[in-house]
Design a protein around this motif. Structure first.
Motif, mmCIF file in Angstrom:
data_model
loop_
_atom_site.group_PDB
_atom_site.id
_atom_site.type_symbol
_atom_site.label_atom_id
_atom_site.label_comp_id
_atom_site.label_asym_id
_atom_site.label_seq_id
_atom_site.Cartn_x
_atom_site.Cartn_y
_atom_site.Cartn_z
ATOM 1 N N PHE A 139 0.862 -1.175 0.000
ATOM 2 C CA PHE A 139 0.000 0.000 0.000
ATOM 3 C C PHE A 139 0.892 1.216 0.000
ATOM 4 C CE2 PHE A 139 0.652 -0.284 4.602
ATOM 5 C CZ PHE A 139 0.796 1.043 4.965
ATOM 6 N N GLY A 140 0.331 2.323 -0.450
ATOM 7 C CA GLY A 140 1.075 3.577 -0.472
ATOM 8 C C GLY A 140 1.871 3.753 -1.748
ATOM 9 N N SER A 141 2.501 4.921 -1.846
ATOM 10 C CA SER A 141 3.305 5.259 -3.007
ATOM 11 C C SER A 141 4.336 6.300 -2.602
ATOM 12 C CB SER A 141 2.415 5.822 -4.113
ATOM 13 O OG SER A 141 3.191 6.336 -5.155
ATOM 14 N N LEU A 142 5.511 6.220 -3.196
ATOM 15 C CA LEU A 142 6.532 7.233 -2.944
ATOM 16 C C LEU A 142 6.472 8.351 -3.988
ATOM 17 C CD1 LEU A 142 9.541 4.967 -1.923
ATOM 18 C CD2 LEU A 142 7.974 6.232 -0.446
ATOM 19 N N ASP A 143 5.522 8.247 -4.917
ATOM 20 C CA ASP A 143 5.388 9.253 -5.966
ATOM 21 C C ASP A 143 4.213 10.193 -5.755
ATOM 22 O OD1 ASP A 143 7.557 8.086 -7.324
ATOM 23 O OD2 ASP A 143 6.218 6.623 -8.263
ATOM 24 N N ALA A 144 3.268 9.806 -4.896
ATOM 25 C CA ALA A 144 2.067 10.618 -4.672
ATOM 26 C C ALA A 144 1.529 10.323 -3.274
ATOM 27 C CB ALA A 144 1.008 10.300 -5.713
ATOM 28 N N PRO A 145 0.807 11.269 -2.675
ATOM 29 C CA PRO A 145 0.231 11.027 -1.350
ATOM 30 C C PRO A 145 -0.989 10.108 -1.450
ATOM 31 C CG PRO A 145 -0.339 13.214 -2.098
ATOM 32 C CD PRO A 145 0.579 12.636 -3.122
ATOM 33 N N ASN A 146 -0.723 8.805 -1.522
ATOM 34 C CA ASN A 146 -1.773 7.825 -1.735
ATOM 35 C C ASN A 146 -1.488 6.626 -0.835
ATOM 36 O OD1 ASN A 146 -3.570 5.934 -2.689
ATOM 37 N ND2 ASN A 146 -2.643 5.755 -4.695
ATOM 38 N N LEU A 147 -2.453 6.252 -0.010
ATOM 39 C CA LEU A 147 -2.283 5.092 0.858
ATOM 40 C C LEU A 147 -3.132 3.894 0.404
ATOM 41 C CD1 LEU A 147 -2.136 6.632 4.448
ATOM 42 C CD2 LEU A 147 -0.269 5.862 2.998
ATOM 43 N N GLY A 148 -3.527 3.900 -0.858
ATOM 44 C CA GLY A 148 -4.310 2.789 -1.381
ATOM 45 C C GLY A 148 -3.458 1.541 -1.544
ATOM 46 N N GLY A 149 -4.083 0.389 -1.339
ATOM 47 C CA GLY A 149 -3.392 -0.881 -1.519
ATOM 48 C C GLY A 149 -3.548 -1.377 -2.941
ATOM 49 N N ASN A 150 -2.540 -2.070 -3.462
ATOM 50 C CA ASN A 150 -2.626 -2.560 -4.838
ATOM 51 C C ASN A 150 -3.527 -3.794 -4.951
ATOM 52 O OD1 ASN A 150 -0.881 -4.437 -3.704
ATOM 53 N ND2 ASN A 150 0.706 -4.197 -5.252
ATOM 54 N N TRP A 151 -4.090 -4.263 -3.859
ATOM 55 C CA TRP A 151 -5.037 -5.369 -3.887
ATOM 56 C C TRP A 151 -6.481 -4.852 -3.882
ATOM 57 C CZ3 TRP A 151 -2.376 -3.808 0.401
ATOM 58 C CH2 TRP A 151 -3.138 -3.368 1.466
ATOM 59 N N GLU A 152 -6.656 -3.562 -3.632
ATOM 60 C CA GLU A 152 -8.001 -2.981 -3.500
ATOM 61 C C GLU A 152 -8.552 -2.557 -4.850
ATOM 62 O OE1 GLU A 152 -7.854 -1.095 0.878
ATOM 63 O OE2 GLU A 152 -6.672 -0.016 -0.617
#
Length: 191
Positions: free
Chosen positions: A178-191
């Protein structure tokens, strides 16, 4: 001679039955085990995301390590601000009442064990990779977080690319995160 041929045919039939049953059972076992292991890792990632959001509410940044996360939530406090009166009153007849609550009480109520939070389920002592950083996003300095683990580290005997024949999307080298180092996003890649 006829007995020998019958025995050979019976052995051949038994071997073919075994291969048939094995070829039917292997994908079923793989899919069940994959789902079980991925669900456990996803649940752990959701807990990490929850406590990282708690940490951010206290310190205005994400914890860079699991040790910092545990220590910060053990000693940190949430600030609750209650507005007394009407802040839109032109005479300014209002005030703020601030209360502090220990963060570890909230973590305890969620039944999250901070000491083992970084441990990947179904692995042999592997911990999640966690990176907290700041980036400039839309001309604003923003805190970002990424937490994940490669599938091969928790899939055990199914951590081989040969099992992709049972699931086109399965890749043991891919990262569940979950998350990204490129954007403020805490979404999981399984969601």
């Amino acid at each position: 001679m006829r007995i020998v041929i019958n025995i050979v045919l019976l052995a051949l039939i038994a071997g073919l039955i075994y291969l048939l049953v094995f070829n039917i059972n292997e994908p079923i076992k793989f899919r069940a085990e994959k789902d079980l292991r991925e669900d456990a890792v996803e649940a752990k990632l959701k807990n990490i995301r929850t406590v990282q959001e708690m940490y951010r509410n206290i310190y205005n940044k994400y914890a860079p390590t699991f040790e910092a996360l545990e220590n910060g939530l053990d000693t940190g406090q949430f600030r609750l601000i209650k507005v007394l009166g009407d802040p839109d009153d032109p005479e300014g007849n209002f005030s703020y009442d601030t209360t502090y609550l220990p963060a570890n009480d909230s973590v305890s109520r969620l039944d999250i064990d901070l000491a083992s939070l970084g441990d990947v389920p179904y692995s042999d002592g592997v911990t999640f990779n966690m990176t907290a950083d700041t980036i400039t996003y839309q001309k604003t300095l923003t805190h970002v977080l990424e937490v994940g683990v490669r599938r091969k580290q928790f899939m055990g005997p199914y951590a081989d690319a040969k099992f992709a024949k049972y699931d086109d999307r399965y890749n043991p080298e891919s990262i569940l995160k979950f998350g990204s180092l490129d954007a403020p996003n805490l979404g999981g890649n399984w969601e």
